[in-house]
Design a protein around this motif. Sequence first.
Motif, mmCIF file in Angstrom:
data_model
loop_
_atom_site.group_PDB
_atom_site.id
_atom_site.type_symbol
_atom_site.label_atom_id
_atom_site.label_comp_id
_atom_site.label_asym_id
_atom_site.label_seq_id
_atom_site.Cartn_x
_atom_site.Cartn_y
_atom_site.Cartn_z
ATOM 1 N N ARG A 150 0.822 -1.208 0.000
ATOM 2 C CA ARG A 150 0.000 0.000 0.000
ATOM 3 C C ARG A 150 0.860 1.264 0.000
ATOM 4 N NH1 ARG A 150 -3.252 -0.908 -2.731
ATOM 5 N NH2 ARG A 150 -4.191 1.093 -2.215
ATOM 6 N N GLY A 151 2.133 1.117 -0.367
ATOM 7 C CA GLY A 151 2.976 2.276 -0.602
ATOM 8 C C GLY A 151 3.832 2.724 0.558
ATOM 9 N N LEU A 152 3.807 1.993 1.692
ATOM 10 C CA LEU A 152 4.596 2.415 2.848
ATOM 11 C C LEU A 152 6.059 2.014 2.702
ATOM 12 C CD1 LEU A 152 2.672 1.890 6.211
ATOM 13 C CD2 LEU A 152 3.113 3.998 4.981
ATOM 14 N N GLU A 153 6.934 2.948 2.960
ATOM 15 C CA GLU A 153 8.354 2.645 3.157
ATOM 16 C C GLU A 153 8.505 2.120 4.579
ATOM 17 O OE1 GLU A 153 12.581 5.099 3.491
ATOM 18 O OE2 GLU A 153 10.791 6.069 2.670
ATOM 19 N N LEU A 154 9.332 1.074 4.774
ATOM 20 C CA LEU A 154 9.407 0.415 6.078
ATOM 21 C C LEU A 154 10.735 0.638 6.779
ATOM 22 C CD1 LEU A 154 7.896 -3.140 5.388
ATOM 23 C CD2 LEU A 154 6.691 -1.053 6.070
ATOM 24 N N ILE A 155 10.653 0.787 8.108
ATOM 25 C CA ILE A 155 11.759 0.449 8.978
ATOM 26 C C ILE A 155 11.252 -0.715 9.831
ATOM 27 C CG2 ILE A 155 12.516 2.856 9.029
ATOM 28 C CD1 ILE A 155 11.654 2.895 12.020
ATOM 29 N N ALA A 156 12.151 -1.456 10.454
ATOM 30 C CA ALA A 156 11.749 -2.584 11.289
ATOM 31 C C ALA A 156 12.337 -2.427 12.683
ATOM 32 C CB ALA A 156 12.197 -3.904 10.666
ATOM 33 N N VAL A 157 11.572 -2.864 13.682
ATOM 34 C CA VAL A 157 12.012 -2.813 15.079
ATOM 35 C C VAL A 157 11.888 -4.222 15.650
ATOM 36 C CG1 VAL A 157 11.651 -1.797 17.356
ATOM 37 C CG2 VAL A 157 11.184 -0.441 15.294
ATOM 38 N N HIS A 158 13.002 -4.730 16.174
ATOM 39 C CA HIS A 158 13.015 -6.075 16.763
ATOM 40 C C HIS A 158 13.508 -5.990 18.201
ATOM 41 C CE1 HIS A 158 13.471 -10.361 17.282
ATOM 42 N NE2 HIS A 158 14.750 -10.204 17.568
ATOM 43 N N PHE A 159 12.909 -6.774 19.088
ATOM 44 C CA PHE A 159 13.266 -6.784 20.500
ATOM 45 C C PHE A 159 14.014 -8.076 20.820
ATOM 46 C CE2 PHE A 159 9.701 -3.998 19.941
ATOM 47 C CZ PHE A 159 9.989 -2.912 20.746
ATOM 48 N N ALA A 160 15.245 -7.915 21.319
ATOM 49 C CA ALA A 160 16.098 -9.067 21.633
ATOM 50 C C ALA A 160 16.333 -9.121 23.139
ATOM 51 C CB ALA A 160 17.428 -8.951 20.893
ATOM 52 N N ALA B 205 18.306 -16.671 16.896
ATOM 53 C CA ALA B 205 17.016 -15.996 16.800
ATOM 54 C C ALA B 205 17.176 -14.637 16.123
ATOM 55 C CB ALA B 205 16.402 -15.839 18.187
ATOM 56 N N ARG B 206 18.241 -13.932 16.464
ATOM 57 C CA ARG B 206 18.487 -12.635 15.816
ATOM 58 C C ARG B 206 18.792 -12.823 14.333
ATOM 59 N NH1 ARG B 206 22.261 -7.428 17.357
ATOM 60 N NH2 ARG B 206 22.559 -6.743 15.210
ATOM 61 N N HIS B 207 19.628 -13.818 14.014
ATOM 62 C CA HIS B 207 19.949 -14.080 12.612
ATOM 63 C C HIS B 207 18.686 -14.391 11.813
ATOM 64 C CE1 HIS B 207 22.083 -15.452 9.060
ATOM 65 N NE2 HIS B 207 21.392 -16.575 9.103
ATOM 66 N N LYS B 208 17.762 -15.106 12.433
ATOM 67 C CA LYS B 208 16.491 -15.429 11.787
ATOM 68 C C LYS B 208 15.734 -14.156 11.408
ATOM 69 C CE LYS B 208 12.054 -17.438 13.256
ATOM 70 N NZ LYS B 208 11.405 -18.221 14.327
ATOM 71 N N LEU C 288 16.852 -1.968 10.190
ATOM 72 C CA LEU C 288 16.368 -2.793 11.299
ATOM 73 C C LEU C 288 16.983 -2.283 12.597
ATOM 74 C CD1 LEU C 288 14.994 -5.375 12.510
ATOM 75 C CD2 LEU C 288 17.138 -6.580 11.978
ATOM 76 N N PHE C 289 16.132 -1.924 13.551
ATOM 77 C CA PHE C 289 16.578 -1.478 14.871
ATOM 78 C C PHE C 289 16.387 -2.636 15.853
ATOM 79 C CE2 PHE C 289 15.616 2.337 12.568
ATOM 80 C CZ PHE C 289 16.554 3.255 13.005
ATOM 81 N N GLU D 195 20.324 -1.027 18.274
ATOM 82 C CA GLU D 195 21.386 -1.193 17.272
ATOM 83 C C GLU D 195 20.779 -1.173 15.876
ATOM 84 O OE1 GLU D 195 24.585 -4.586 15.754
ATOM 85 O OE2 GLU D 195 23.514 -4.846 17.666
ATOM 86 N N LEU D 196 21.368 -0.421 14.976
ATOM 87 C CA LEU D 196 20.848 -0.276 13.617
ATOM 88 C C LEU D 196 21.632 -1.148 12.642
ATOM 89 C CD1 LEU D 196 19.151 1.078 11.399
ATOM 90 C CD2 LEU D 196 20.810 2.966 11.409
ATOM 91 N N VAL D 197 20.893 -1.955 11.873
ATOM 92 C CA VAL D 197 21.450 -2.741 10.772
ATOM 93 C C VAL D 197 20.595 -2.443 9.544
ATOM 94 C CG1 VAL D 197 22.177 -5.010 9.977
ATOM 95 C CG2 VAL D 197 21.997 -4.561 12.429
ATOM 96 N N ILE D 198 21.221 -2.182 8.401
ATOM 97 C CA ILE D 198 20.467 -1.811 7.198
ATOM 98 C C ILE D 198 20.577 -2.932 6.165
ATOM 99 C CG2 ILE D 198 20.278 -0.166 5.290
ATOM 100 C CD1 ILE D 198 21.312 1.987 7.185
ATOM 101 N N PHE D 199 19.428 -3.304 5.610
ATOM 102 C CA PHE D 199 19.373 -4.338 4.578
ATOM 103 C C PHE D 199 18.892 -3.716 3.277
ATOM 104 C CE2 PHE D 199 18.741 -6.375 8.671
ATOM 105 C CZ PHE D 199 19.749 -7.315 8.640
#
Length: 397
Positions: A201-211, A220-223, A240-241, A385-389
Amino acid sequence: MKEFILIKNGEIVLKGLNKGRFEDALIKNARRRLEPLGRFTFRKAQSTIYVIPPEGEVDLDEAVARLQTVFGIARLCRARVVEKDFEDIKAKAVEYLAKRLRAARTFKVEAKRSDKSFPMNSPQICRELGGVLLSHFPHLRVDVENPEVTVMVEIREFAAFIHVDQLPGAGGIPVGTGGKGALLLSGGIDSPVAGYMMAKRGLELIAVHFASPPYTSDRARHKVELLARKLTPYCGRIPLFVVPFTQIQEAIRDQCPEDFFTLVMRRCMMRIAEAIALKEGCGGLITGESLGQVASQTLMALACTDQVTRLPILRPAIGLDKEEIVQIARKIDTFDTSILPYEDCCTVFTPRHPKTKPKVADLETIEGRMPGLAEMLDQAAREAELVIFRQSDPVEE
């Protein structure tokens, strides 16, 4: 032999005076998707985008496959470029379509004449070219209702095109035209699907993951990182944050009644995700929740979660059952990764009897008795922590 790829716009054609902005965004996304294959050029006219390959050897099959993941494209195909002369159209059609027509039993011809100066109208083109193809491939018969092959001739302003077998595109509208959202990416089946659906639907994404190490592992993080990579063909670049959540989860475990644990945890996640989202210029949060799927996803529980954030929470899977979500996960190739047996923090300290009909006042009372909670949430958001894909990144299983 000169071939273009023809892109047929879908929903974009309904955008009126804004159509050009959506087409430009689609071209930008398509160019980025094709960049590893070479410098393609683009031309747009009359709800069609022409993708012109660079000189030399180019894998057009791979180019088509890549374009099929670009949102905003309804249909696409490879097309032979010919002169706007019927003799050239006849000769090139027989040559270009030979392999496809020899393997078929039925066919029909359709024509679209955008250039009205062409001396033959569409019915004449269909009739004459159909006769030529029947004379060269006598095993064929015409079936206008349900043909195995539909031969399409398009007479455009600057050239004519012959093609068959239009392929489905990804649909939707181009990523980046609908704003920006923060996806809570857990590692399960649902959240990658939710991200895919909102990117459509046109959204640009960032992702937030809780470790939560040591309760959650490096595997689990690699997944989760692998899931982010698998979304990039559809969603484009994804920052990805990764939020350190151990201290907060332990505080909730030690100070919160067990049946409220999941709800307090979800509210904490929403507060942290909102802080990151606002900093990154996002206009909403995205989750993979489906109504009634688990105890924390009842209507009353969701209302308690929504109460802690000012941003809208988008739940595109809210009305889907599990099998429908799984079908989409298989389609976008995230399912097999999502079911890898590595724990995420949502399954840590799971209560035996979670609250299904909570009240906001009760949750606020519980959180008010947790000293330093706000400070811990602020610290976790700052320390993410920021990782960019990117689309060009290799996907390593």
